[in-house]
Motif scaffolding. Structure first.
Motif, PDB file in Angstrom:
ATOM      1  N   VAL A 233       0.831  -1.198   0.000  1.00 36.79           N
ATOM      2  CA  VAL A 233       0.000   0.000   0.000  1.00 36.79           C
ATOM      3  C   VAL A 233       0.870   1.254   0.000  1.00 36.79           C
ATOM      4  CG1 VAL A 233      -1.698   1.342   1.335  1.00 36.79           C
ATOM      5  CG2 VAL A 233      -1.912  -1.157   1.175  1.00 36.79           C
ATOM      6  N   GLY A 234       0.474   2.227  -0.793  1.00 37.85           N
ATOM      7  CA  GLY A 234       1.088   3.547  -0.790  1.00 37.85           C
ATOM      8  C   GLY A 234       0.047   4.608  -0.506  1.00 37.85           C
ATOM      9  N   VAL A 235       0.487   5.719   0.072  1.00 35.55           N
ATOM     10  CA  VAL A 235      -0.422   6.774   0.512  1.00 35.55           C
ATOM     11  C   VAL A 235       0.165   8.134   0.136  1.00 35.55           C
ATOM     12  CG1 VAL A 235      -1.444   7.879   2.554  1.00 35.55           C
ATOM     13  CG2 VAL A 235      -1.355   5.390   2.400  1.00 35.55           C
ATOM     14  N   GLY A 236      -0.696   9.064  -0.254  1.00 33.84           N
ATOM     15  CA  GLY A 236      -0.276  10.416  -0.589  1.00 33.84           C
ATOM     16  C   GLY A 236      -0.390  11.358   0.593  1.00 33.84           C
ATOM     17  N   GLY A 237       0.059  12.577   0.386  1.00 32.22           N
ATOM     18  CA  GLY A 237      -0.035  13.600   1.417  1.00 32.22           C
ATOM     19  C   GLY A 237       0.422  14.938   0.869  1.00 32.22           C
ATOM     20  N   GLN A 238       0.078  16.018   1.571  1.00 35.78           N
ATOM     21  CA  GLN A 238       0.516  17.365   1.209  1.00 35.78           C
ATOM     22  C   GLN A 238       0.991  18.067   2.472  1.00 35.78           C
ATOM     23  OE1 GLN A 238      -2.106  19.547  -1.796  1.00 35.78           O
ATOM     24  NE2 GLN A 238      -3.575  18.185  -0.840  1.00 35.78           N
ATOM     25  N   VAL A 239       2.113  18.777   2.379  1.00 36.82           N
ATOM     26  CA  VAL A 239       2.601  19.491   3.552  1.00 36.82           C
ATOM     27  C   VAL A 239       3.190  20.841   3.151  1.00 36.82           C
ATOM     28  CG1 VAL A 239       3.122  17.356   4.802  1.00 36.82           C
ATOM     29  CG2 VAL A 239       4.912  18.443   3.463  1.00 36.82           C
ATOM     30  N   PHE A 240       3.102  21.766   4.088  1.00 45.09           N
ATOM     31  CA  PHE A 240       3.860  23.024   4.006  1.00 45.09           C
ATOM     32  C   PHE A 240       4.310  23.337   5.414  1.00 45.09           C
ATOM     33  CE2 PHE A 240       4.747  27.511   4.068  1.00 45.09           C
ATOM     34  CZ  PHE A 240       5.439  27.694   2.870  1.00 45.09           C
ATOM     35  N   MET A 241       5.628  23.541   5.584  1.00 44.62           N
ATOM     36  CA  MET A 241       6.195  23.663   6.920  1.00 44.62           C
ATOM     37  C   MET A 241       7.028  24.926   7.079  1.00 44.62           C
ATOM     38  SD  MET A 241       7.728  19.823   7.457  1.00 44.62           S
ATOM     39  CE  MET A 241       8.330  19.730   5.756  1.00 44.62           C
ATOM     40  N   ARG A 242       6.997  25.450   8.283  1.00 47.08           N
ATOM     41  CA  ARG A 242       7.987  26.375   8.785  1.00 47.08           C
ATOM     42  C   ARG A 242       8.260  25.984  10.227  1.00 47.08           C
ATOM     43  NH1 ARG A 242      10.659  27.896   4.567  1.00 47.08           N
ATOM     44  NH2 ARG A 242       9.570  29.303   3.128  1.00 47.08           N
ATOM     45  N   LYS A 243       9.354  26.469  10.764  1.00 49.05           N
ATOM     46  CA  LYS A 243       9.693  26.131  12.145  1.00 49.05           C
ATOM     47  C   LYS A 243       8.548  26.475  13.084  1.00 49.05           C
ATOM     48  CE  LYS A 243      14.115  24.853  11.646  1.00 49.05           C
ATOM     49  NZ  LYS A 243      14.669  23.570  12.123  1.00 49.05           N
ATOM     50  N   ASN A 244       7.926  27.601  12.805  1.00 47.49           N
ATOM     51  CA  ASN A 244       6.803  28.072  13.606  1.00 47.49           C
ATOM     52  C   ASN A 244       5.511  27.849  12.843  1.00 47.49           C
ATOM     53  OD1 ASN A 244       4.771  30.309  14.323  1.00 47.49           O
ATOM     54  ND2 ASN A 244       6.185  30.372  16.063  1.00 47.49           N
ATOM     55  N   SER A 245       4.530  27.220  13.480  1.00 49.34           N
ATOM     56  CA  SER A 245       3.282  26.879  12.808  1.00 49.34           C
ATOM     57  C   SER A 245       2.556  28.101  12.256  1.00 49.34           C
ATOM     58  CB  SER A 245       2.373  26.121  13.784  1.00 49.34           C
ATOM     59  OG  SER A 245       1.154  25.785  13.177  1.00 49.34           O
ATOM     60  N   GLN A 246       2.528  29.179  13.026  1.00 55.25           N
ATOM     61  CA  GLN A 246       1.826  30.383  12.577  1.00 55.25           C
ATOM     62  C   GLN A 246       2.466  30.970  11.320  1.00 55.25           C
ATOM     63  OE1 GLN A 246       2.717  29.784  15.755  1.00 55.25           O
ATOM     64  NE2 GLN A 246       0.670  29.400  16.618  1.00 55.25           N
ATOM     65  N   ASP A 247       3.793  30.879  11.238  1.00 50.73           N
ATOM     66  CA  ASP A 247       4.476  31.372  10.034  1.00 50.73           C
ATOM     67  C   ASP A 247       4.099  30.532   8.820  1.00 50.73           C
ATOM     68  OD1 ASP A 247       5.743  33.320  11.524  1.00 50.73           O
ATOM     69  OD2 ASP A 247       7.587  32.144  11.804  1.00 50.73           O
ATOM     70  N   ALA A 248       3.979  29.229   9.013  1.00 51.95           N
ATOM     71  CA  ALA A 248       3.606  28.353   7.901  1.00 51.95           C
ATOM     72  C   ALA A 248       2.220  28.704   7.382  1.00 51.95           C
ATOM     73  CB  ALA A 248       3.665  26.895   8.341  1.00 51.95           C
ATOM     74  N   VAL A 249       1.268  28.879   8.280  1.00 51.41           N
ATOM     75  CA  VAL A 249      -0.104  29.197   7.878  1.00 51.41           C
ATOM     76  C   VAL A 249      -0.158  30.534   7.160  1.00 51.41           C
ATOM     77  CG1 VAL A 249      -2.419  29.721   8.728  1.00 51.41           C
ATOM     78  CG2 VAL A 249      -1.143  27.780   9.681  1.00 51.41           C
ATOM     79  N   ARG A 250       0.523  31.523   7.719  1.00 55.84           N
ATOM     80  CA  ARG A 250       0.503  32.858   7.114  1.00 55.84           C
ATOM     81  C   ARG A 250       1.124  32.847   5.720  1.00 55.84           C
ATOM     82  NH1 ARG A 250       2.728  35.125  10.917  1.00 55.84           N
ATOM     83  NH2 ARG A 250       4.897  35.103  10.189  1.00 55.84           N
ATOM     84  N   GLU A 251       2.221  32.123   5.541  1.00 55.38           N
ATOM     85  CA  GLU A 251       2.909  32.107   4.250  1.00 55.38           C
ATOM     86  C   GLU A 251       2.147  31.297   3.212  1.00 55.38           C
ATOM     87  OE1 GLU A 251       7.269  30.867   2.356  1.00 55.38           O
ATOM     88  OE2 GLU A 251       6.995  30.974   4.538  1.00 55.38           O
ATOM     89  N   PHE A 252       1.555  30.174   3.622  1.00 54.05           N
ATOM     90  CA  PHE A 252       0.910  29.291   2.647  1.00 54.05           C
ATOM     91  C   PHE A 252      -0.502  29.745   2.273  1.00 54.05           C
ATOM     92  CE2 PHE A 252      -1.263  25.230   1.441  1.00 54.05           C
ATOM     93  CZ  PHE A 252      -0.474  24.937   0.338  1.00 54.05           C
ATOM     94  N   ARG A 253      -1.166  30.526   3.125  1.00 60.44           N
ATOM     95  CA  ARG A 253      -2.570  30.859   2.879  1.00 60.44           C
ATOM     96  C   ARG A 253      -2.828  31.464   1.497  1.00 60.44           C
ATOM     97  NH1 ARG A 253      -6.756  30.967   6.207  1.00 60.44           N
ATOM     98  NH2 ARG A 253      -5.455  31.019   8.088  1.00 60.44           N
ATOM     99  N   PRO A 254      -2.063  32.454   1.032  1.00 60.94           N
ATOM    100  CA  PRO A 254      -2.373  32.992  -0.300  1.00 60.94           C
ATOM    101  C   PRO A 254      -2.217  31.963  -1.417  1.00 60.94           C
ATOM    102  CG  PRO A 254      -0.318  33.906   0.540  1.00 60.94           C
ATOM    103  CD  PRO A 254      -0.972  33.196   1.676  1.00 60.94           C
ATOM    104  N   TYR A 255      -1.306  31.015  -1.259  1.00 56.97           N
ATOM    105  CA  TYR A 255      -1.152  29.969  -2.270  1.00 56.97           C
ATOM    106  C   TYR A 255      -2.362  29.031  -2.249  1.00 56.97           C
ATOM    107  CZ  TYR A 255       3.624  31.626  -2.621  1.00 56.97           C
ATOM    108  OH  TYR A 255       4.727  32.418  -2.820  1.00 56.97           O
ATOM    109  N   PHE A 256      -2.796  28.668  -1.056  1.00 58.67           N
ATOM    110  CA  PHE A 256      -3.982  27.814  -0.950  1.00 58.67           C
ATOM    111  C   PHE A 256      -5.217  28.525  -1.486  1.00 58.67           C
ATOM    112  CE2 PHE A 256      -7.830  26.425   1.147  1.00 58.67           C
ATOM    113  CZ  PHE A 256      -7.754  25.052   1.048  1.00 58.67           C
TER     114      PHE A 256
END
Length: 383
Positions: A233-256
Motif C-alpha cells: 500500500v502507498g499513501v499520498g499527502g501534502q505538507v507546508f512547513m515552517r519552524k513556527n506553525s503560525q508562520d507556515a499558515v501565514r505564508e501558505f494561505r495565499p497559495y492555498f
C-alpha cells in the motif's frame, strides 16, 4: 518503508508576486527538486503525466531518464502513467528502457488521470475508462513476462508473434502501483495481480480511502498473494512547513486560497481538518503522518506533494530540507517501531530479483499472476 515526493508539474502563477514561471523554468525546477530529494535522503521521486496546459510533464520517461543520469540512489517513478490512453506496447518499451538506464531504480503508478478531454486526444472514449484500464494492463503485464506475445482485445489492433524491446532488466519487470482515488475496480485489479495499490488521499476524507484500501487488502488475500497485512500500500499527502506553525499558515494561505485545484473552495482550516494537508511545524507533519497508520494499517510508501500552487523553487527546496532533516528521520523510526514482522518492505528491483531467484514462496508473491478468474468489470462501469 519508502518516503518521497511527487509532482503534478503545474505551471501556476505565484499569487504573492504575480509572476508565472515559463515552461522551461518549471521543467528545470522539477529536475532540481528531484535531485534535492536525493540529497536530503528521500527514497522516491515521482512525476505525473499530463498533456494539457497548465501542466508540463507530457513525457515522464524523458524526464526520469535525465534524472537517472544525474542521480545515484533515487527510485524514479510516476504519480500517474495513463494506462487508458497510452499504448501498452509503448509503456512496456519505454519503462524497460528506463529500467536499464537507471540500473533498476524504476517503478510506475498506473492510473486514468483526472483530465476528461485526454481520451479523445488519443482516440479513446472516456466512457470506456475502466475497461480500457483493465484490458491495457492485462496486455502490459503479458508483454513484460512473455518473450513472444499473441494477443487480441477490444481496444487495439491484435499482436502476432510480437516481442517488446528491450526486455525488462534481469528479466524482472518494474514494480507496478495502481493508483486510484475513487474506483473499487482499480483496487480489485491491483489485488488480482498482487501489485501495489496507491491511494492518493490528498483531496478527500480518510473514510473514503479506508474503504478502498481495505477492499484491496481483502482481495489481495483472496487471490492468494498472502495475508491482508502483506498487501503493498502507498499513501499520498501534502505538507507546508515552517519552524513556527503560525508562520507556515501565514505564508501558505495565499497559495492555498488562489490555487486552481482547491482555491476559492473550503477554507484552509477546513481543508487541513478534513484531508491529509498539513500546514504547520515539522512536528505537526510528523504527528499527522503517523496517524495514517491508524487509518490504513502498516504501509510501504509515503509520497508528499510539495511543489504546487505557484510556490517558488526556493521555497520548495527549503521545504525539502525540513522534510529530509527533521521529519523523515523521525517517521522512519516511528513507523519501524512495532511494525509486524509479516509486513513486507517496499518492493525494489533488487528485492524482486531476489524473490524471483529464490522461487520458494508457498503462495504467489507480489507481481505474479494467480491462476484465478480475471477481475470483473461491472456492467456499465464508467470512469
Amino acid at each position: 518503508m519508502q518516503f518521497g515526493i511527487f509532482t503534478v508539474g503545474d505551471v501556476t502563477t505565484d499569487p504573492t508576486t504575480g509572476r508565472t514561471p515559463t515552461e522551461h523554468e518549471r521543467i528545470k525546477a522539477m529536475v532540481a527538486i528531484a535531485l534535492k530529494a536525493e540529497e536530503v535522503g528521500l527514497d522516491v521521486f515521482a512525476t505525473g503525466e499530463h498533456h494539457n496546459p497548465p501542466f508540463v510533464p507530457s513525457s515522464p520517461t524523458t524526464m526520469l531518464g535525465y534524472i537517472a543520469a544525474r542521480s545515484e540512489r533515487l527510485i524514479l517513478s510516476t504519480s500517474t502513467t495513463l494506462i487508458t490512453t497510452n499504448d501498452p506496447v509503448k509503456i512496456a518499451e519505454d519503462f524497460a528502457m528506463l529500467q536499464h538506464l537507471a540500473d533498476g531504480r524504476v517503478d510506475l503508478m498506473l492510473g486514468r488521470g483526472n483530465t476528461g478531454p485526454v481520451y479523445p486526444w488519443f482516440g479513446q472514449d472516456i466512457r470506456q475508462g475502466i475497461p480500457l484500464a483493465i484490458e491495457n494492463y492485462a496486455l502490459l503485464h503479458e508483454l513484460w513476462r512473455k518473450d513472444v506475445v499473441d494477443w487480441q482485445g477490444r481496444f487495439r489492433t491484435p499482436l502476432q508473434g510480437f516481442t517488446s524491446t528491450p526486455r525488462p532488466l534481469d528479466g524482472v519487470p518494474p514494480f507496478v502501483w495502481h493508483g486510484s482515488i475513487r474506483s473499487p475496480e482499480i483496487a480489485e485489479q491491483a489485488a488480482y495481480y498482487g501489485d501495489g495499490f496507491f491511494a492518493n488521499n490528498i483531496f478527500w476524507p480518510k473514510e473514503h480511502f479506508i474503504r478502498l484500501i481495505n477492499l484491496y487488502r481483502e482481495r489481495f488475500a483472496h487471490y492468494g498473494h498472502g495475508s491482508p497485512e502483506q498487501a503493498i500500500v502507498g499513501v499520498g499527502g501534502q505538507v507546508f512547513m515552517r519552524k513556527n506553525s503560525q508562520d507556515a499558515v501565514r505564508e501558505f494561505r495565499p497559495y492555498f486560497d488562489n490555487a486552481p485545484v482547491y482555491g476559492h473552495g473550503p477554507s484552509l482550516e477546513d481543508f487541513t481538518d478534513q484531508t491529509p494537508l498539513t500546514v504547520g511545524s515539522p512536528q505537526e507533519v510528523i504527528d499527522k503522518t503517523l496517524a495514517f497508520r491508524d487509518s490504513f494499517g502498516d504501509y510501504q510508501r509515503q509520497l508528499f506533494l510539495m511543489d504546487h500552487a505557484g510556490l517558488p523553487l526556493k521555497t520548495v527546496l527549503e521545504q525539502l530540507d525540513l522534510l529530509g532533516e527533521e521529519v523523515v528521520p523521525v517517521l522512519r523510526e516511528e513507523f519501524a517501531a512495532g511494525r509486524p514482522s509479516q509486513v513486507p518492505d517496499a518492493p525494489t528491483h533488487a528485492s524482486l530479483v531476489a524473490r524471483r531467484d529464490a522461487d520458494a514462496e508457498p503462495s504467489n508473491p507480489a507481481g505474479t499472476e494467480p491462476a484465478d478468474a480475471e477481475p470483473s468489470v461491472p456492467a456499465g462501469a464508467q470512469s
